[in-house]
Design a protein around this motif. Structure first.
Motif, PDB file in Angstrom:
ATOM      1  N   UNK A 176      60.781  52.645  72.883  1.00 46.21           N
ATOM      2  CA  UNK A 176      60.182  52.728  74.171  1.00 46.21           C
ATOM      3  C   UNK A 176      61.432  52.132  75.141  1.00 46.21           C
ATOM      4  N   UNK A 177      62.108  52.592  76.345  1.00 46.85           N
ATOM      5  CA  UNK A 177      62.258  52.076  77.719  1.00 46.85           C
ATOM      6  C   UNK A 177      61.388  51.096  78.415  1.00 46.85           C
ATOM      7  N   UNK A 178      60.408  52.332  78.386  1.00 47.88           N
ATOM      8  CA  UNK A 178      60.095  51.779  79.879  1.00 47.88           C
ATOM      9  C   UNK A 178      58.127  52.497  79.752  1.00 47.88           C
ATOM     10  N   UNK A 179      57.410  52.042  80.219  1.00 41.68           N
ATOM     11  CA  UNK A 179      56.035  52.855  80.142  1.00 41.68           C
ATOM     12  C   UNK A 179      55.982  53.044  81.911  1.00 41.68           C
ATOM     13  N   UNK A 180      55.113  53.948  81.793  1.00 45.69           N
ATOM     14  CA  UNK A 180      55.039  54.763  83.509  1.00 45.69           C
ATOM     15  C   UNK A 180      52.821  55.140  83.317  1.00 45.69           C
ATOM     16  N   UNK A 181      52.477  53.552  83.826  1.00 45.97           N
ATOM     17  CA  UNK A 181      51.013  53.969  83.538  1.00 45.97           C
ATOM     18  C   UNK A 181      50.274  54.089  85.039  1.00 45.97           C
ATOM     19  N   UNK A 182      49.203  54.347  85.080  1.00 47.81           N
ATOM     20  CA  UNK A 182      47.600  54.398  85.614  1.00 47.81           C
ATOM     21  C   UNK A 182      46.724  53.898  85.519  1.00 47.81           C
ATOM     22  N   UNK A 183      46.965  52.705  86.259  1.00 46.84           N
ATOM     23  CA  UNK A 183      46.548  51.420  85.586  1.00 46.84           C
ATOM     24  C   UNK A 183      45.188  51.402  86.259  1.00 46.84           C
ATOM     25  N   UNK A 184      45.072  52.137  87.052  1.00 47.81           N
ATOM     26  CA  UNK A 184      43.544  52.062  87.882  1.00 47.81           C
ATOM     27  C   UNK A 184      43.538  51.544  89.080  1.00 47.81           C
ATOM     28  N   UNK A 185      42.164  50.894  89.042  1.00 44.12           N
ATOM     29  CA  UNK A 185      41.871  49.957  90.392  1.00 44.12           C
ATOM     30  C   UNK A 185      41.698  48.226  89.257  1.00 44.12           C
ATOM     31  N   UNK A 186      41.709  48.570  87.947  1.00 46.27           N
ATOM     32  CA  UNK A 186      41.631  47.723  87.062  1.00 46.27           C
ATOM     33  C   UNK A 186      42.149  46.112  87.439  1.00 46.27           C
ATOM     34  N   UNK A 187      43.240  45.972  87.569  1.00 47.56           N
ATOM     35  CA  UNK A 187      43.616  44.876  88.117  1.00 47.56           C
ATOM     36  C   UNK A 187      43.432  44.226  88.804  1.00 47.56           C
ATOM     37  N   UNK A 188      42.774  44.739  90.391  1.00 49.98           N
ATOM     38  CA  UNK A 188      42.594  43.940  91.489  1.00 49.98           C
ATOM     39  C   UNK A 188      40.851  44.077  91.402  1.00 49.98           C
ATOM     40  N   UNK A 189      40.826  44.859  91.280  1.00 58.01           N
ATOM     41  CA  UNK A 189      38.642  43.978  90.360  1.00 58.01           C
ATOM     42  C   UNK A 189      39.439  43.123  89.902  1.00 58.01           C
ATOM     43  N   UNK A 190      39.670  42.973  88.263  1.00 58.12           N
ATOM     44  CA  UNK A 190      39.077  41.597  88.419  1.00 58.12           C
ATOM     45  C   UNK A 190      39.810  40.739  88.464  1.00 58.12           C
ATOM     46  N   UNK A 191      40.769  40.403  88.982  1.00 59.03           N
ATOM     47  CA  UNK A 191      41.317  39.669  90.031  1.00 59.03           C
ATOM     48  C   UNK A 191      40.106  39.068  91.481  1.00 59.03           C
ATOM     49  N   UNK A 192      39.755  39.318  92.037  1.00 62.20           N
ATOM     50  CA  UNK A 192      38.707  39.711  92.954  1.00 62.20           C
ATOM     51  C   UNK A 192      37.554  39.435  92.652  1.00 62.20           C
ATOM     52  N   UNK A 193      37.296  39.047  91.203  1.00 65.27           N
ATOM     53  CA  UNK A 193      35.574  39.271  90.428  1.00 65.27           C
ATOM     54  C   UNK A 193      35.987  37.603  90.108  1.00 65.27           C
TER      55      UNK A 193
END
Ligand code: ATP
Length: 433
Positions: free
Chosen positions: A262-279
């Motif tokens: 692997x050189x790079x990962x391209x991901x659809x991270x959805x709304x996971x991170x923003x939601x987690x930080x909101x919470x």
């Protein structure tokens, strides 16, 4: 023919691309220092990424966040609980491995014994330290294991101050730290490394389309910079391979001497991170779409590449051995945007009247390009050095120069030579570099 691992490591050391860290103390395992040429190559890779991801776009802005962040960041992101690798130890030879990277989970690759591994322990990869003079559990902080979270926690700051509307991206290049169980393969896997990450925020229903878009953009970036398409592979993760936050991931793999990795990962991270930080923070990180009169949490597409790993891949990809007569010429066929030195200025001999002309020319060219003025050793050896470090053009000042005020410019790849008048050299090079 693909280059073997030792050849590229030896070239890196011999020419001053990469040194073992703390070498005078016997070396610190898996830590490396970038020498005069390595630092230029690495900077050029990062510069090209920044150029294409930020400067050339009006929908992406940059950020440089702190390495040390509030520990809650890593609780919210899930790193504290689940950024772990399965660690197994061979009870015969005491070597430790990452279970998921073993070819055979029952046989130790060091001593060859079967069935001697301990149960896998989940080992957290984050480096822990203390903030301030007292070491207590109240002031534990972590060195960031990825640059991405620095972007999520600044989502609202950046959106507001840069007055951004969806879709938009925030990009960052910087150091990350992971206490890897099995670092190795030179600079491929180290405990301190550099990442180039971009979080592209969009409407949830557009996420899939942007995901496909960024896969193509990233493919074009590598190929445009000269990476051989047959050495690149885009591989979609199976459902059971996906990280906890991902609705889809593509790995960009490069054909390293030990195989595709692997050189790079391209991901659809959805709304996971923003939601987690909101919470966790209690702060509102939703986005209000005025036109649609709608409030929602954006989805995010993340192309996350390793700068140090990518630099290594470009070095391997450029390495070429060519037969010239009955000799072998070693050339780094780097794209000139990546070459550490763009122009070598070489006086044919050390005679003061030649050096005078070549120094003046080198000083003049230095304003426009990274130049090496090399007066040591025979001219043949100096050409060899410039070929081996990937310098696209060499300018030779010879005895005729004193009469005709012209120099010879040699092209690294074709070895074709042009006689060019000194006052036209800069323009000649500018047209080609
Ligand atoms: P791996 O499976 O190789 O451990 P990863 O999938 O955990 O990597 P990501 O979290 O997706 O990696 O990080 C993005 C990029 O950062 C990787 O594609 C890689 O280029 C780079 N990277 C990750 N870990 C390291 C490391 N220990 N040394 C050098 N580069 C790294």
């Amino acid at each position: 023919m693909p280059v073997d691992f030792d050849t590229i490591v030896n070239l890196s050391k011999k020419r001053g691309f990469v040194f073992q860290s703390s070498e005078i103390y016997g070396g610190l395992r898996s830590a490396y220092d970038y020498g005069p040429l390595g630092v230029e190559l690495l900077r050029n890779v990062k510069e090209q990424w920044w150029h294409s991801m930020v400067r050339m776009r009006d929908d992406v802005v940059g950020l440089d966040s702190a390495v040390i962040q509030a520990p809650q960041v890593w609780e919210a992101s899930g790193h504290l609980a689940s950024f772990t690798d399965p660690l197994v130890e061979c009870t015969n030879c005491n070597n430790r491995y990452r279970e998921d990277k073993l070819d055979n989970v029952d046989q130790c690759p060091s001593c060859g014994k079967w069935g001697m591994f301990t149960e896998a322990k989940h080992f957290n990869l984050m480096f822990k330290t203390h903030m301030g003079p007292i070491e207590s559990s109240d002031n534990v902080v972590y060195l960031r294991p990825e640059t991405a979270q620095g972007i999520f926690i600044n989502f609202e700051n950046v959106r507001r101050t840069a007055r951004l509307k969806l879709p938009f991206g925030i990009a960052q290049i910087g150091k990350s730290f992971r206490n890897e169980i099995t670092p190795g393969q030179f600079v491929f896997r180290t405990r301190e490394f550099e990442q180039m990450e971009m979080e592209f925020f969009c409407r949830p229903e557009e996420a899939e389309e942007w995901f496909r878009y960024w896969i193509e953009e990233r493919r074009n970036w590598y190929i445009d910079l000269g990476m051989k398409p047959e050495n690149l592979q885009f591989r979609e993760h199976e459902q059971d391979e996906l990280s906890h936050y991902s609705a889809g991931t593509f790995d960009v793999d490069y054909k390293f001497p030990w195989g595709f990795d692997e050189l790079e990962g391209i991901a659809n991270r959805t709304d996971f991170d923003l939601k987690a930080h909101m919470e966790k923070s209690g702060k509102d990180l939703t986005y209000f779409d005025q036109e649609a009169n709608e409030r929602f949490v954006p989805y995010v597409i993340e192309p996350a590449a390793g700068a140090t790993r990518t630099t290594f891949a470009f070095l391997i990809d450029a390495y070429t051995e060519e037969a010239v007569g009955d000799e072998t010429r070693i050339v780094l066929k780097l794209d000139s945007r990546l070459s550490p030195i763009k122009v070598g200025v070489l006086p044919l001999s050390k005679k003061p009247n030649l050096i005078e002309v070549s120094s003046k020319l080198a000083d003049d060219l230095r304003r426009a390009f990274p130049v090496e003025h090399d007066v040591t050793q025979s001219i043949g050896r100096r050409y060899r050095r410039q070929d081996e470090i990937g310098t696209p053009y060499c300018v030779t000042v010879d005895f005729d120069t004193l009469d005709d005020q012209a120099v010879t410019i040699r092209d690294r790849d074709t070895m074709a030579q042009d006689r060019v008048s000194i006052d036209k050299v800069k323009a000649y090079l500018a047209e080609r570099l």
